[in-house]
Enzyme design. Structure first.
Site, PDB file in Angstrom:
ATOM      1  N   LEU A   1      22.591  18.566 -17.427  1.00  0.00           N
ATOM      2  CA  LEU A   1      22.177  19.701 -18.257  1.00  0.00           C
ATOM      3  C   LEU A   1      20.740  19.557 -18.766  1.00  0.00           C
ATOM      4  CD1 LEU A   1      25.368  20.609 -20.305  1.00  0.00           C
ATOM      5  CD2 LEU A   1      24.247  21.954 -18.528  1.00  0.00           C
ATOM      6  N   HIS A   2      20.186  18.348 -18.721  1.00  0.00           N
ATOM      7  CA  HIS A   2      18.781  18.095 -19.079  1.00  0.00           C
ATOM      8  C   HIS A   2      18.257  18.962 -20.230  1.00  0.00           C
ATOM      9  CE1 HIS A   2      18.063  15.025 -16.171  1.00  0.00           C
ATOM     10  NE2 HIS A   2      18.220  15.792 -15.123  1.00  0.00           N
TER      11      HIS A   2
END
Ligand SMILES: [Ca+2]
Length: 308
Positions: A231-232
């Site tokens: 998901l950074h």
């Protein structure tokens, strides 16, 4: 709900972060920067994605290159040539107001109230800070996705020691992190720990998110044998919504601006006094080094499933 300016080089995980922020935060404007794509494409992507999710906020155009280094290649192998998976027709142009001026004017107009969320290279924020140092004590907080500190082996994703956003403009990152601004850092140490699968994305039943992530998912399946994505950038919004699920340490942070570890983020590991201390006079920043990944993932998926 915070008042945020979202600073983005909008690629696929930026789009997920933007969708999450639109549900849970008060977005005052989107400032664009080079990174995953050239800044002109980032402007077009922001306009297109905001139309797709029904978000009507100012979109501004920021820096087109790093402060000091030459411009590296984009990240089109992961995000597609347009940064959003090459699946959407984009009818928008790249005209937009000045992002750095927007940041400065918004912070001055609402002192102590603005959270800057940066999910690309930090060039716009460094320029705003350098152009108008009077805003430094007026910013409520800065939340960034960037860097890597080696926890669980998460040391770099663009070089063995460097994370993409910081490596793209290490000078801007070093200026920002060693300034008096209070920064919360979401590095690879936590962002790589929170992965969603292709099935998770399809179950969200949001056609635009499913469409733009197809190329990214194919890339991950070919390279890593897992159809999914970290998901950074989205974790900056997770931090705003659920800081209790992150384990943090306080430390000054600097960035390597030359040599074989260009773009590496360093924290001060020893309390001992040194003859020469490059961390002297740097404030302690907040580093997230561990995350309750399941809770963060489920809260994100739950929020995006909710009908407006
Ligand atoms: Ca990004």
């Amino acid at each position: 709900m915070r008042k945020i300016i979202l600073d983005t080089d909008i690629g696929v995980d930026d789009a997920f972060a933007l969708a999450y922020a639109a549900k849970t935060q008060n977005i005052l404007g989107i400032t664009t920067v080079f990174g995953n794509v050239p800044v002109a494409q980032a402007v077009k992507n922001a306009k297109l994605f905001c139309r797709e999710i029904g978000l009507d906020v100012p979109i501004l155009r920021g820096c087109s290159r790093p402060l000091a280094l030459p411009l590296h290649a984009n990240a089109t192998d992961v995000h597609g040539s347009d940064g959003l998976g090459d699946v959407l027709d984009n009818p928008f142009d790249d005209r937009a107001g000045n992002a750095v001026d927007f940041i400065i004017e918004t912070v001055r107009a609402q002192p102590g109230e603005i959270t800057l969320v940066a999910i690309g290279p930090l060039t716009n924020l460094a320029c705003a800070m350098n152009q108008a140092p009077d805003i430094i004590p007026l910013v409520k907080e800065v939340i960034i996705m960037g860097g890597a500190f080696g926890t669980h082996g998460h040391a770099g994703n663009v070089t063995p020691h460097s994370e993409f956003n910081i490596w793209k403009d290490p000078h801007a990152a070093d200026q920002l992190l060693s300034s008096a601004l209070p920064v919360v850092i979401l590095p690879l140490d936590v962002t790589h720990e929170v992965q969603i699968s292709g099935e998770d994305i399809r179950e969200l039943n949001q056609p635009v998110l499913t469409a733009i992530s197809q190329g990214y998912l194919r890339y991950s399946l070919e390279k890593e044998g897992f159809e999914g994505m970290a998901l950074h950038d989205t974790l900056t919004i997770s931090w705003l919504n659920h800081p209790q699920w992150f384990t943090t340490v306080q430390s000054p942070v600097r960035v390597v601006t030359e040599g074989i570890t260009l773009g590496q983020t360093l924290r001060k590991l020893t309390p001992l006094a040194s003859r020469y201390d490059p961390f002297a006079h740097c404030r302690a920043q907040t580093l997230c080094l561990a995350v309750q990944a399941t809770q963060v993932k489920q809260a994100f998926l739950h929020s995006l499933r909710l009908v407006n």
